[in-house]
Design a protein around this motif. Structure first.
Motif, PDB file in Angstrom:
ATOM      1  N   ALA A 216       3.723   3.596   6.589  1.00  0.00           N
ATOM      2  CA  ALA A 216       4.772   4.474   6.030  1.00  0.00           C
ATOM      3  C   ALA A 216       4.611   5.910   6.525  1.00  0.00           C
ATOM      4  CB  ALA A 216       4.742   4.417   4.508  1.00  0.00           C
ATOM      5  N   ASP A 217       3.396   6.436   6.547  1.00  0.00           N
ATOM      6  CA  ASP A 217       3.218   7.842   6.959  1.00  0.00           C
ATOM      7  C   ASP A 217       3.482   7.983   8.450  1.00  0.00           C
ATOM      8  OD1 ASP A 217       2.537   8.322   4.373  1.00  0.00           O
ATOM      9  OD2 ASP A 217       0.417   8.770   4.727  1.00  0.00           O
ATOM     10  N   LYS A 218       2.894   7.109   9.245  1.00  0.00           N
ATOM     11  CA  LYS A 218       3.035   7.230  10.704  1.00  0.00           C
ATOM     12  C   LYS A 218       4.491   7.020  11.137  1.00  0.00           C
ATOM     13  CE  LYS A 218       0.935   6.040  15.002  1.00  0.00           C
ATOM     14  NZ  LYS A 218       1.221   4.871  15.814  1.00  0.00           N
ATOM     15  N   TRP A 219       5.157   6.045  10.544  1.00  0.00           N
ATOM     16  CA  TRP A 219       6.534   5.735  10.942  1.00  0.00           C
ATOM     17  C   TRP A 219       7.549   6.639  10.238  1.00  0.00           C
ATOM     18  CZ3 TRP A 219       5.989  -0.268   9.943  1.00  0.00           C
ATOM     19  CH2 TRP A 219       5.048  -0.784  10.862  1.00  0.00           C
ATOM     20  N   GLY A 220       7.095   7.387   9.218  1.00  0.00           N
ATOM     21  CA  GLY A 220       8.009   8.276   8.505  1.00  0.00           C
ATOM     22  C   GLY A 220       8.966   7.529   7.583  1.00  0.00           C
ATOM     23  N   ILE A 221       8.419   6.605   6.793  1.00  0.00           N
ATOM     24  CA  ILE A 221       9.254   5.884   5.807  1.00  0.00           C
ATOM     25  C   ILE A 221       9.257   6.688   4.505  1.00  0.00           C
ATOM     26  CG2 ILE A 221       9.470   3.768   4.448  1.00  0.00           C
ATOM     27  CD1 ILE A 221       8.035   2.269   6.700  1.00  0.00           C
ATOM     28  N   ASP A 222      10.440   6.943   3.967  1.00  0.00           N
ATOM     29  CA  ASP A 222      10.521   7.762   2.756  1.00  0.00           C
ATOM     30  C   ASP A 222      10.283   6.953   1.490  1.00  0.00           C
ATOM     31  OD1 ASP A 222      11.166  10.478   3.700  1.00  0.00           O
ATOM     32  OD2 ASP A 222      12.751   9.363   4.723  1.00  0.00           O
ATOM     33  N   MET A 223      10.736   5.713   1.504  1.00  0.00           N
ATOM     34  CA  MET A 223      10.370   4.835   0.399  1.00  0.00           C
ATOM     35  C   MET A 223      10.169   3.444   0.973  1.00  0.00           C
ATOM     36  SD  MET A 223      12.390   3.292  -2.755  1.00  0.00           S
ATOM     37  CE  MET A 223      11.565   2.264  -3.957  1.00  0.00           C
ATOM     38  N   CYS A 224       9.050   2.848   0.621  1.00  0.00           N
ATOM     39  CA  CYS A 224       8.777   1.479   1.075  1.00  0.00           C
ATOM     40  C   CYS A 224       8.466   0.667  -0.168  1.00  0.00           C
ATOM     41  CB  CYS A 224       7.593   1.481   2.039  1.00  0.00           C
ATOM     42  SG  CYS A 224       7.333  -0.136   2.773  1.00  0.00           S
ATOM     43  N   LEU A 225       9.152  -0.450  -0.325  1.00  0.00           N
ATOM     44  CA  LEU A 225       8.988  -1.231  -1.557  1.00  0.00           C
ATOM     45  C   LEU A 225       8.540  -2.654  -1.251  1.00  0.00           C
ATOM     46  CD1 LEU A 225      11.663  -3.376  -2.262  1.00  0.00           C
ATOM     47  CD2 LEU A 225      12.786  -1.192  -1.909  1.00  0.00           C
TER      48      LEU A 225
END
Ligand SMILES: Cc1ncc(COP(=O)(O)O)c(C=O)c1O
Length: 359
Positions: free
Chosen positions: A177-186
Motif C-alpha cells: 500500500a505505501d509503495k504503490w500509493g494505495i489510499d485505502m486497501c480492504l
C-alpha cells in the motif's frame, strides 16, 4: 458421509481454518473497554501492517469485506468515482457506490481480461473523478488486475484517491500500500488469511483521512474519523468481534512463523500445481495469460463436467470446490488455493477430481 462430517473447503471463501485457530476463539469473554481488550488490539495492529505493506494506520472492523467497500465510498468519494469492473466484485463495488448516493461510473472491461492502465488513463482524463475503485483479485474470474501499474497512472491525477479491494489477495499475494500509493486497501478475514468470516481489515492513508474530514455525511458505523479516534485508545467505536480478533491474533503469529514471503511463495506453487493439472486434463483458464490469480483459478470446462455431480463426489470424500460465479456457472468451476492449504492437500484434491473424471 454424515452431514456433520468435516468437509475441507477449496471454495473461494470461507476457506479452511486450522483447528488451533478455531480454538483460539474459545477463550473466556472480556469486556471491550477493558485493558485486556486494549492489549489485544494493540498486539494485533503492528502485526497487520505487513498484510497491507504499510507503516501507517490499519483499522479492524466487525463486518465482512462488503462493509469496507461501503466505508471506502462513504469516506473517500466526495464528487464522483470511477469503478473498474471486470468481474462480479468490481460490479458490486459500483453498485455499493450508487446505493450510497454517490455519482459513480463503471469502466466495463471484459470478464476474464485484466484492466489495462491505459484504459484507466483514458477515463481519468475524460472525467471529473476524485476516487477510483479497483478489485485486485477478481474472485469471480481468477484475474489479478495489475494494481501497481494502475496505481502509477492514478498518481498522475493528484485529486484521485486509489481504493483497492484486496479481499481474495491479501495474505496470499503481496500488497504494498505505501509503495504503490494505495489510499485505502480492504480485505476480509475468510479468504487468504484463513480465518472465519466476520472481520474486515483495511489500511487508510493520510490523504484518505483528509478526504473523509471534508465529507459531511459519512454515516456512523464505518466513519474513519470515529475509528481513528478510538484507535488511539486501542478501542473500536462499537463492540468488536472479540473472539474473531483472538483468532486473528493467533493466525498473525502463525503467519509470522511461516514468513510472509514464504506464504506468498507457497501460493505461487499451489497455483502452479493447479495450472499443471488444468492443462494435463483438457481444461482451460477463464483468466487471460499473464494475469492469473495466485489464490483462485477459474477453470474453463470444455469437457462439460457436471459440477454438481463432481462436488457430490468430492463431498463424499471430504472436500468441496466451487461452481463458476453467477453467469459462469457450469462454463467454469473454481478451485481456491488460498489460506493455509498445503501442497499435499492440493494434490489430494486434484487426484480425487482426476479419479472422478476416470470413473
Ligand atoms: C474480491 C471480493 N470483494 C468483495 C467481496 C465481498 O466480501 P464479503 O463477502 O467479505 O463481504 C468478495 C467476496 O467473495 C470478494 O471476493
Amino acid at each position: 458421509m454424515p452431514s456433520d462430517a468435516h468437509v475441507k473447503l477449496f471454495i473461494p471463501g470461507p476457506v479452511e481454518v486450522r483447528p488451533e485457530i478455531l480454538a483460539a476463539q474459545t477463550a473466556p469473554m472480556i469486556g471491550h473497554r477493558s485493558p485486556e481488550y486494549a492489549e489485544l488490539q494493540a498486539r494485533i495492529v503492528p502485526k497487520l501492517r505487513p498484510l497491507f505493506g504499510t507503516e501507517g494506520r490499519v483499522f479492524i472492523v466487525t463486518a465482512s469485506g462488503s462493509g469496507l467497500q461501503e466505508a471506502a465510498v462513504r469516506n473517500c468519494v466526495a464528487r464522483r468515482c470511477l469503478c473498474l469492473v471486470n468481474g462480479a466484485f468490481g460490479a458490486r463495488w459500483h453498485q455499493v457506490a450508487l446505493a450510497n448516493g454517490k455519482q459513480a461510473d463503471a469502466l466495463e472491461g471484459s470478464w476474464g481480461v485484466a484492466i489495462r492502465p491505459e484504459q484507466v488513463d483514458e477515463w481519468l482524463q475524460a472525467g471529473d473523478y476524485d476516487a477510483i475503485t479497483v478489485v485486485f483479485n477478481e474472485t469471480s474470474t481468477g484475474v489479478l488486475n495489475p494494481v501497481p501499474e494502475i496505481a502509477a497512472v492514478v498518481h498522475q491525477y493528484p485529486d484521485v484517491l486509489l481504493l483497492v479491494d484486496a479481499v481474495s489477495a491479501a495474505g496470499g499475494v503481496e500488497v504494498r500500500a505505501d509503495k504503490w500509493g494505495i489510499d485505502m486497501c480492504l480485505t476480509s478475514s475468510q479468504k487468504a488469511l484463513a480465518l472465519p468470516p466476520g472481520l474486515a481489515l483495511c489500511s487508510v492513508s493520510d490523504r484518505a483521512m483528509a478526504r473523509a474530514e471534508s465529507i459531511p455525511h459519512r454515516g456512523w458505523y464505518f466513519d474513519f474519523l470515529e475509528y481513528e479516534n478510538y484507535a488511539s485508545k486501542n478501542h473500536t467505536p462499537a463492540t468488536p468481534a472479540i473472539s474473531l480478533m483472538r483468532a486473528l491474533d493467533a493466525q498473525l503469529d502463525a503467519i509470522v512463523t511461516e514468513g510472509w514471503e514464504v506464504r506468498f511463495a507457497r501460493h505461487q506453487r499451489l497455483m502452479g500445481q493447479v495450472h499443471t493439472w488444468v492443462m494435463a486434463n483438457g481444461f482451460g483458464f477463464y483468466a487471460e495469460a499473464g494475469y492469473r490469480s495466485p489464490t483462485i483459478t477459474a477453470v474453463r470446462n470444455p469437457r462439460d463436467v457436471d459440477v454438481g455431480t463432481l462436488n457430490a463426489y468430492l463431498r463424499g470424500r471430504g472436500m468441496l470446490i466451487s461452481d463458476g460465479y453467477g453467469p459462469l456457472k457450469g462454463e467454469t468451476f473454481r478451485i481456491a488455493h488460498m489460506g493455509d492449504v498445503t501442497e499435499g492437500e492440493m494434490s489430494d484434491l486434484l487426484e480425487t477430481i482426476s479419479e472422478f473424471l476416470e470413473e
